[in-house]
Design an enzyme around this catalytic site. Structure first.
Site, short mmCIF file in Angstrom:
data_model
loop_
_atom_site.label_atom_id
_atom_site.label_comp_id
_atom_site.label_asym_id
_atom_site.label_seq_id
_atom_site.Cartn_x
_atom_site.Cartn_y
_atom_site.Cartn_z
N LYS A 61 0.94 -0.90 0.16
CA LYS A 61 -0.32 -0.35 0.43
C LYS A 61 1.17 1.61 0.07
O LYS A 61 1.83 1.68 1.08
CB LYS A 61 -0.97 -0.30 1.11
N GLU B 205 10.72 16.18 13.72
CA GLU B 205 10.97 16.12 12.30
C GLU B 205 10.13 17.30 12.02
O GLU B 205 8.77 17.24 11.83
CB GLU B 205 10.93 14.73 11.93
N CYS C 229 13.68 11.11 4.86
CA CYS C 229 14.34 11.35 6.67
C CYS C 229 15.80 10.91 7.43
O CYS C 229 15.18 11.13 8.87
CB CYS C 229 13.76 9.04 6.72
N GLU D 142 10.63 1.46 9.44
CA GLU D 142 11.48 2.94 9.22
C GLU D 142 11.26 4.00 9.81
O GLU D 142 9.90 4.56 8.82
CB GLU D 142 11.96 2.48 7.63
P1 NAD Z 1 3.23 8.61 7.48
O1 NAD Z 1 2.80 7.61 8.44
O2 NAD Z 1 2.49 9.98 7.47
O3 NAD Z 1 2.49 7.62 5.79
C1 NAD Z 1 2.71 6.77 5.56
C2 NAD Z 1 2.22 5.52 5.09
O4 NAD Z 1 1.76 5.21 6.86
C3 NAD Z 1 1.64 6.12 3.96
O5 NAD Z 1 0.98 4.74 3.17
C4 NAD Z 1 0.05 5.70 4.81
O6 NAD Z 1 -1.15 5.86 3.71
C5 NAD Z 1 -0.24 4.74 6.00
N1 NAD Z 1 -0.64 4.89 7.03
C6 NAD Z 1 -1.01 6.69 7.13
N2 NAD Z 1 -2.23 6.38 8.85
C7 NAD Z 1 -2.30 4.24 9.35
C8 NAD Z 1 -3.01 3.66 9.51
N3 NAD Z 1 -3.11 4.45 10.36
N4 NAD Z 1 -2.40 2.41 9.61
C9 NAD Z 1 -1.50 2.12 8.70
N5 NAD Z 1 -1.16 2.51 8.01
C10 NAD Z 1 -1.36 4.72 7.88
O7 NAD Z 1 4.53 8.68 6.41
P2 NAD Z 1 4.43 10.09 5.07
O8 NAD Z 1 3.83 11.59 5.42
O9 NAD Z 1 4.25 9.03 3.81
O10 NAD Z 1 6.56 9.79 5.45
C11 NAD Z 1 7.15 10.98 6.12
C12 NAD Z 1 7.53 10.42 7.54
O11 NAD Z 1 7.92 8.81 6.55
C13 NAD Z 1 8.36 10.62 7.90
O12 NAD Z 1 8.16 10.76 8.82
C14 NAD Z 1 9.25 10.12 7.43
O13 NAD Z 1 11.23 10.58 8.19
C15 NAD Z 1 9.52 8.86 7.22
N6 NAD Z 1 10.22 8.18 6.37
C16 NAD Z 1 11.11 6.91 7.30
C17 NAD Z 1 12.08 6.69 6.20
C18 NAD Z 1 13.13 5.02 6.97
O14 NAD Z 1 13.87 4.38 5.92
N7 NAD Z 1 13.33 5.47 8.07
C19 NAD Z 1 12.27 6.95 5.11
C20 NAD Z 1 11.39 7.62 4.42
C21 NAD Z 1 10.57 8.37 5.31
#
Ligand code: NAD
Length: 490
Positions: A189, A394, A298, A264
């Site tokens: 997803k 962040e 990230c 992650e």
């Molecule tokens: P997010 O947590 O809002 O969403 C990530 C994913 O989770 C999306 O597909 C979203 O639809 C899904 N999601 C949201 N709510 C959910 C729920 N209740 N249950 C299941 N899935 C759900 O994050 P974002 O805004 O898409 O991305 C930014 C974040 O990701 C930042 O914190 C960034 O640091 C992190 N990130 C980490 C890495 C890493 O490798 N550590 C890499 C890239 C991004």
């Protein structure tokens, strides 16, 4: 957009892919896809319901238990992954184009970095696919009979992969590569803000010849499709990349059912600029780490810790570098920064900038949106201390804070004084200093004299609030397999 062929600008079908079939969501719901770089509509994304998620999990489960996939040798799985890597390379322009229009980022970034890295990741795991095995043990006889014990390393089952919007193809490859090499099936997803390149990747997976149901795609919201995936009893493992808030929630739900999880999450990564650092390397490196992908990475090195003896010079040069960043059309050849992913993200970033000013941080440059259609924000630098909200939380935008330190002891203490632990950079000419920091920094990766990049052979992980478990390399294989002990008494 000039220069790119019609093939490179092809949009994928915006449907779900379940058991080898493309189809709309059960209730037909769609969500508009907007190009944040110009506000123009790009199409309509299918919003999966829990019924669709269930169908995808059943398709993945059936393929895992009884399908052709379950009978393929490791070498054959590797061959398919290698073919996929070739297709990713052949479609590099198209995948980079889709990320640029969906995220607003400069086209050259995914074209130069993430898409080739995704292909490399599939090749890396193609190489592991026929080398996954257990161990044998030389043990004493049992009850006077010969004992032969060994372990089997087997796939976990059905993996639910949930990805963020900032680097979708690369992060999808980090989850799909090890999961498929190990023989799992997957329901993926992508984020609702940027799903196009992942949909295209799933088209390529189909074209590569993976059996139907090995990789299933459910697009849609986190609250509905993501949540349903995490809760589904047919899912054996959740591999999640995203924000710590959602990560915590997923961990809580998964632990209730004792599902495996890899998380992650976010970062607030320090860059330590030692007194002896080579500033000709520091300035471009630190600048790229703060402003690449509009700071929406990230691993962004958003806390620049600088020795006080060189702080004035570093500040002056970083400000000049920030002011020279070309912000504009993601497809213009000289563009270095594009649009933020959405208006919502811009408001979030601007809120942090206002908070920084209100808490007394000194704004050095930027600090406001750029007046043009889309969600463009100026590269922004503050001078301040480690206790500011902008230095603790962040931001996920083009905002860095320069913080002075007196000596290496204080630098280490400031670097580790954070809830996060994803990456860190040490800028120094002295190897002993670099090694000392490397041992003591509480982060999943330490980079010396450069900002990244990751490599598929290297474990990728965060500690503290930045994550749980590893992806990539042999660690990625381990995270996608279970070990079983067998004892034969004869
Ligand atoms: P997010 O947590 O809002 O969403 C990530 C994913 O989770 C999306 O597909 C979203 O639809 C899904 N999601 C949201 N709510 C959910 C729920 N209740 N249950 C299941 N899935 C759900 O994050 P974002 O805004 O898409 O991305 C930014 C974040 O990701 C930042 O914190 C960034 O640091 C992190 N990130 C980490 C890495 C890493 O490798 N550590 C890499 C890239 C991004």
């Amino acid at each position: 957009m000039s220069g790119l062929s019609e093939t490179a600008r092809r949009l994928p079908r915006t449907e779900l892919h379940i058991g080898g079939r493309w189809r709309a969501a059960a209730d037909g719901a769609v969500h508009p896809i907007i190009n944040p770089g110009n506000g123009q509509p790009l199409g309509a994304l299918s919003m999966a319901t829990s019924v669709d998620v269930s169908a995808a999990v059943v398709a993945a489960r059936t393929q895992f238990e009884t399908g052709a996939w379950s009978r393929l040798s490791g070498a054959d799985r590797g061959r398919l992954l290698w073919r996929l890597a070739d297709l990713v390379e052949a479609n590099r322009e198209n995948l980079a184009y889709l990320e640029a229009i969906d995220i607003g980022r400069p086209y050259f970034e995914p074209f130069m970095f993430e898409i080739p890295l995704a292909a490399d990741t599939f090749r890396h795991f193609a190489g592991w696919a026929d080398k996954i095995g257990g161990s044998t043990f030389d043990l004493p006889d049992f009850d006077g009979r010969q004992r032969h014990s060994y372990t089997l390393r087997q796939p976990i089952g059905v993996v639910g992969a949930i990805t963020p919007w900032n680097a979708p193809t690369m992060i999808a490859s980090w989850k799909l590569g090890p999961a498929l090499a190990a023989g799992n099936t997957v329901v993926i997803k992508p984020a609702e803000d940027a799903s196009l390149s992942t949909i295209r990747l799933v088209e390529l997976i189909e074209e590569a010849g993976f059996p139907a149901g090995v990789v299933n795609l459910v697009t849609g919201s986190g609250a509905v499709a993501g949540d349903a995936l995490v809760r589904h009893p047919g899912i054996d493992k959740i591999s999640f990349t995203g924000s710590p808030g959602v990560g915590r929630r997923i961990a809580a739900i998964a632990s209730e059912a004792l599902k495996k999880v890899t998380l992650e999450l976010g970062g607030k990564s320090p860059q330590i600029v030692c007194r002896d650092a080579d500033l000709d390397r520091v300035i471009p490196g630190a600048s790229i780490s703060m402003f690449a992908n509009q700071g929406q990475t990230c691993a962004s090195g958003s806390r620049v810790l600088v020795h006080e003896a060189i702080a004035d010079e570093v500040t002056e040069r970083l400000v000049a570098a920030a002011q020279s960043v070309v912000v504009g059309d993601p497809f213009a050849l000289d563009t270095q920064m594009g649009s933020l992913v959405s208006e919502r993200q811009l408001e979030r970033v601007d809120g942090y900038v206002r908070k920084g000013k209100a808490e007394g941080a000194r704004l050095l440059t930027g600090g406001s949106r750029i007046d043009r259609p889309g969600s463009f924000y100026a590269p922004t630098l503050f001078a301040g201390d480690n206790d500011l909200t902008i230095a603790r939380e962040e931001i996920f935008g083009p905002v860095g804070t320069i913080i002075r330190f007196r000596d290496n002891e204080e630098a280490l203490q400031l670097a580790n004084q954070t809830d996060y632990g994803l990456t860190s950079v040490v800028w120094t000419r002295d190897l002993a200093t670099a090694n000392r920091f490397a041992r003591q920094l509480k982060t999943g990766s330490v980079w010396v004299n450069a900002w990244g990049p990751p490599h598929p052979a290297l474990p990728w992980l965060g500690v503290k609030t930045s994550g749980l478990g590893s992806e990539l390399g042999w660690s990625g294989v381990l995270a996608n397999t279970v070990e079983k002990t067998v004892s034969v008494i004869s």
